[in-house]
Design a protein around this motif. Structure first.
Motif, PDB file in Angstrom:
ATOM      1  N   UNK A 149       0.854  -1.191   0.000  1.00  0.00           N
ATOM      2  CA  UNK A 149       0.000   0.000   0.000  1.00  0.00           C
ATOM      3  C   UNK A 149       0.883   1.231   0.000  1.00  0.00           C
ATOM      4  N   UNK A 150       0.299   2.390  -0.086  1.00  0.00           N
ATOM      5  CA  UNK A 150       1.134   3.582  -0.147  1.00  0.00           C
ATOM      6  C   UNK A 150       0.396   4.839   0.233  1.00  0.00           C
ATOM      7  N   UNK A 151       0.698   5.932  -0.446  1.00  0.00           N
ATOM      8  CA  UNK A 151       0.168   7.247  -0.093  1.00  0.00           C
ATOM      9  C   UNK A 151      -0.047   8.083  -1.348  1.00  0.00           C
ATOM     10  N   UNK A 152      -0.957   9.035  -1.247  1.00  0.00           N
ATOM     11  CA  UNK A 152      -1.091  10.101  -2.233  1.00  0.00           C
ATOM     12  C   UNK A 152      -0.638  11.391  -1.581  1.00  0.00           C
ATOM     13  N   UNK A 153       0.065  12.212  -2.350  1.00  0.00           N
ATOM     14  CA  UNK A 153       0.604  13.478  -1.854  1.00  0.00           C
ATOM     15  C   UNK A 153       0.055  14.630  -2.677  1.00  0.00           C
ATOM     16  N   UNK A 154      -0.330  15.706  -1.982  1.00  0.00           N
ATOM     17  CA  UNK A 154      -0.721  16.937  -2.653  1.00  0.00           C
ATOM     18  C   UNK A 154      -0.027  18.119  -2.007  1.00  0.00           C
ATOM     19  N   UNK A 155       0.462  19.056  -2.826  1.00  0.00           N
ATOM     20  CA  UNK A 155       1.150  20.251  -2.333  1.00  0.00           C
ATOM     21  C   UNK A 155       0.595  21.465  -3.063  1.00  0.00           C
ATOM     22  N   UNK A 156       0.278  22.503  -2.310  1.00  0.00           N
ATOM     23  CA  UNK A 156      -0.135  23.758  -2.937  1.00  0.00           C
ATOM     24  C   UNK A 156       0.654  24.908  -2.341  1.00  0.00           C
ATOM     25  N   UNK A 157       0.895  25.921  -3.185  1.00  0.00           N
ATOM     26  CA  UNK A 157       1.511  27.170  -2.748  1.00  0.00           C
ATOM     27  C   UNK A 157       0.592  28.313  -3.157  1.00  0.00           C
ATOM     28  N   UNK A 158       0.223  29.125  -2.159  1.00  0.00           N
ATOM     29  CA  UNK A 158      -0.694  30.242  -2.397  1.00  0.00           C
ATOM     30  C   UNK A 158      -1.943  29.776  -3.139  1.00  0.00           C
TER      31      UNK A 158
ATOM     32  N   UNK B 141      -3.134  10.709  -7.887  1.00  0.00           N
ATOM     33  CA  UNK B 141      -3.696  11.873  -7.198  1.00  0.00           C
ATOM     34  C   UNK B 141      -5.216  11.868  -7.154  1.00  0.00           C
ATOM     35  N   UNK B 142      -5.852  11.091  -8.030  1.00  0.00           N
ATOM     36  CA  UNK B 142      -7.317  11.031  -8.052  1.00  0.00           C
ATOM     37  C   UNK B 142      -7.876   9.937  -7.146  1.00  0.00           C
ATOM     38  N   UNK B 143      -7.026   9.153  -6.510  1.00  0.00           N
ATOM     39  CA  UNK B 143      -7.498   8.078  -5.634  1.00  0.00           C
ATOM     40  C   UNK B 143      -8.259   8.659  -4.443  1.00  0.00           C
ATOM     41  N   UNK B 144      -9.338   7.987  -4.071  1.00  0.00           N
ATOM     42  CA  UNK B 144     -10.200   8.445  -2.984  1.00  0.00           C
ATOM     43  C   UNK B 144      -9.884   7.677  -1.712  1.00  0.00           C
TER      44      UNK B 144
ATOM     45  N   UNK C 120     -15.160  20.698  -4.816  1.00  0.00           N
ATOM     46  CA  UNK C 120     -14.643  19.438  -4.260  1.00  0.00           C
ATOM     47  C   UNK C 120     -15.546  18.295  -4.738  1.00  0.00           C
ATOM     48  N   UNK C 121     -15.428  17.977  -6.006  1.00  0.00           N
ATOM     49  CA  UNK C 121     -16.368  17.067  -6.658  1.00  0.00           C
ATOM     50  C   UNK C 121     -16.149  15.599  -6.317  1.00  0.00           C
ATOM     51  N   UNK C 122     -15.005  15.283  -5.693  1.00  0.00           N
ATOM     52  CA  UNK C 122     -14.719  13.895  -5.334  1.00  0.00           C
ATOM     53  C   UNK C 122     -14.766  13.681  -3.818  1.00  0.00           C
ATOM     54  N   UNK C 123     -15.533  14.524  -3.128  1.00  0.00           N
ATOM     55  CA  UNK C 123     -15.597  14.488  -1.673  1.00  0.00           C
ATOM     56  C   UNK C 123     -17.030  14.289  -1.199  1.00  0.00           C
TER      57      UNK C 123
ATOM     58  N   UNK D  97     -15.271  10.917   6.154  1.00  0.00           N
ATOM     59  CA  UNK D  97     -15.136  11.750   4.963  1.00  0.00           C
ATOM     60  C   UNK D  97     -14.317  10.996   3.928  1.00  0.00           C
ATOM     61  N   UNK D  98     -14.811  10.957   2.693  1.00  0.00           N
ATOM     62  CA  UNK D  98     -14.070  10.407   1.554  1.00  0.00           C
ATOM     63  C   UNK D  98     -13.625  11.585   0.697  1.00  0.00           C
ATOM     64  N   UNK D  99     -12.340  11.598   0.299  1.00  0.00           N
ATOM     65  CA  UNK D  99     -11.847  12.727  -0.470  1.00  0.00           C
ATOM     66  C   UNK D  99     -10.542  12.368  -1.176  1.00  0.00           C
ATOM     67  N   UNK D 100     -10.007  13.344  -1.903  1.00  0.00           N
ATOM     68  CA  UNK D 100      -8.730  13.197  -2.616  1.00  0.00           C
ATOM     69  C   UNK D 100      -7.776  14.296  -2.159  1.00  0.00           C
TER      70      UNK D 100
END
Length: 547
Positions: free
Chosen positions: A43-52, A74-77, A210-213, A253-256
């Motif tokens: 198994x593993x992880x999804x990572x998301x990073x945002x700046x401003x 990144x689209x995994x729920x 947030x269409x996948x949440x 909560x289910x989300x991406x």
């Protein structure tokens, strides 16, 4: 080309485009943080990073489903467990802004099933975990429910409504209570006329794109793109570990990663909720005595290496999640994982360390793994300690150059002459008293308030005392019966579904029971008449002796 394949290609393209917004060096260093799970066998992880508020990197590492050989993208729920809480709190706060309720209203105004306690519990107490309400998961475990039982909102409300006592006076302390957030979900439904799932979708998720949440209120519902979750199997390999909940608010909560970053940006842009609400949600509050308390609206507020950090973690079954935001740096990082041993809180901070390298204060790393526990340090720490005013005992034992802390069963290593820490620093222990043997401890678990302990003598019951403890005990609050019996020089407690559990003596008339907590027997006129059970987030549940 089918829709699923098209969607996967688009996600991969988006990830590649986002990757260009980090330097080549940053990408390589960030990816290295997840190297151990970036395989086709784990198994593993999804990572998301945002700046401003702008997505700058998103990637999946490892497998979303080991049985179908589906990779994480990144689209995994993911089920993100307690990250759910900020959305439940925000939903209630939106209703308060509209004047449909007040955060200072008593909970019983909307949920009359909750007993009237001597001190009032407010909605604000629920939000900040200062209600004193016993935690739903611990109560269900004590009531002999198993982890794979289907748990509904009605189940939680039923057991909570039978509780005759609180852990403490509302507002006096902080003890994390999932119960409070399940009740927030019920309040949203009863005030708005819509379920928390519907309300949050209309008022938060849709406006923010947030269409996948969604709040998952039906465990049988098919969710395309959902990850499975796993825990390590003893002896090697993996076992499926997915929560079976039809209760939400505290969880579910289910989300991406991408959707969560849209929510994080709302704290800067205030598309949903007023600016005043946004600010209040991220502010610490205070206890009754004026002491500061670092928990906002389902959000933990802390200082990380000199910078303000706002976020929350989540853990249910094999799912683990962490989302953090540095408001002053405009950086948000979320890590969603599907393995129970993944540790996303450490992973998210390692990513932040890379991206805020020049802004964070330097940290002096201590490699405690190479420190040898000396006889003097063992003598100082080893022993039994009882928490002041609470039936909780920590037992430190030494073996093979290590000190083990029970009931956590983790290694504690010396950091200095009078301080010890578990690996990762989540548990820190400071000893008190003169050189030689510590007379007390101050224990820090994560960002929780300090826990204070006194050294106590270890209880060694006689055969006659063990016989006096034996018998059947019943709890009205849990509607469950425990049978205590003597087995040679030990006591066992038998539950109908979980079988027999050993009882290990701690302080006088008290025993530690794995999976239950501390059982403290009560005497009246010299005879055992009852006992009370305490386990972390639940204190003093009464069992009366029947025979």
């Amino acid at each position: 080309m089918n829709l699923r394949l098209t969607f996967a290609i688009l996600c991969a393209g988006a990830s590649a485009a986002a990757a260009q917004q980090l330097t080549t060096s940053e990408v390589a260093r960030v990816d290295s943080v997840f190297a151990t799970v970036n395989t086709t066998a784990t198994p593993g992880c999804a990572l998301g990073i945002s700046r401003e508020g702008r997505l700058v990197y998103a990637r999946g590492y490892g497998m979303a489903n080991l049985e179908t050989a589906t990779a994480i993208t990144p689209a995994s729920i993911f089920h993100v467990a307690s990250i759910s809480k900020q959305f439940a709190a925000f939903s209630v706060a939106l209703l308060a802004e509209e004047g449909k309720l007040s955060l200072d209203d008593q909970v019983q105004k909307y949920i009359p099933e909750i007993p009237p306690y001597p001190q009032p519990i407010t909605i604000r107490n629920l939000i900040h975990h200062t209600s004193g309400l016993r935690d739903q998961w611990s109560l269900l475990a004590m009531a002999d429910w198993r982890g794979d039982d289907l748990i509904t909102e009605d189940d939680v409300l039923s057991i909570v409504s039978r509780q005759k006592e609180l852990n403490f006076k509302p507002g006096d302390e902080y003890v994390y209570s999932n119960t409070g957030y399940t009740l927030l979900g019920i309040i949203v439904k009863r005030v708005s006329g819509k379920s928390l799932r519907q309300f949050a979708d209309e008022r938060i998720f849709q406006p923010l794109g947030m269409t996948n949440t969604h709040f998952h209120d039906d465990h049988t519902m098919v969710v395309p793109g959902r990850t499975s979750a796993y825990n390590p199997r003893q002896g090697g390999g993996w076992m499926v570990s997915i929560p079976v909940f039809d209760t939400y608010g505290a969880t579910s909560l289910f989300t991406t990663v991408g959707d969560l970053l849209k929510w994080e940006q709302n704290f800067a842009e205030a598309k949903v909720g007023s600016r005043a609400l946004i600010e209040k949600a991220q502010q610490p509050t205070t206890f009754n005595d004026g002491r500061p308390h670092n928990y906002g609206y389902g959000l933990s507020i802390e200082n990380y290496r000199g910078m303000r950090l706002v976020g929350h973690s989540g853990a249910d079954a094999g799912y683990r999640a962490d989302v953090i935001r540095f408001p002053d740096a405009g950086l948000a990082v979320d890590v969603l994982c599907n393995a129970g041993n993944s540790g996303p809180g450490g992973l998210s901070r390692k990513v932040a360390d890379i991206l805020l390298e020049k802004q964070l204060k330097p940290v002096v790393a201590r490699d405690t793994s190479r420190i040898i526990v000396t006889g003097e340090q063992v003598t100082r720490l080893e022993g039994l300690y009882r928490r002041r005013g609470i039936d909780e005992a920590y037992d430190f034992t030494a073996k093979d150059g290590k000190i083990t802390l029970m009931p956590f069963n983790i290694a504690i290593r010396p950091v200095s002459a009078d301080s010890f820490a578990a690996e990762g620093g989540q548990i820190r222990v400071l000893t008190e008293g003169p050189a030689g043997q510590a007379t007390g401890l101050k224990v820090y678990v994560g960002n929780d308030p300090v826990r204070e302990f006194d050294r106590v003598p270890r209880f060694t019951p006689t055969a006659a005392e063990l016989d006096g403890f034996a018998g059947a005990y019943y709890s009205e609050e849990l509607d469950v019966r425990y049978v205590v019996a003597r087995k040679d020089s030990l006591l066992t407690v038998a539950l109908r579904r979980r079988g027999k559990l050993d009882m290990r003596p701690t302080f006088p008339d008290a025993f530690s029971v794995g999976g239950l907590g501390t059982v403290r027997f009560i005497r009246e006129k010299g005879k055992i008449t009852s006992f009370r059970v305490t386990q972390g987030r639940v204190r003093n549940v009464l069992f009366r002796k029947e025979s």
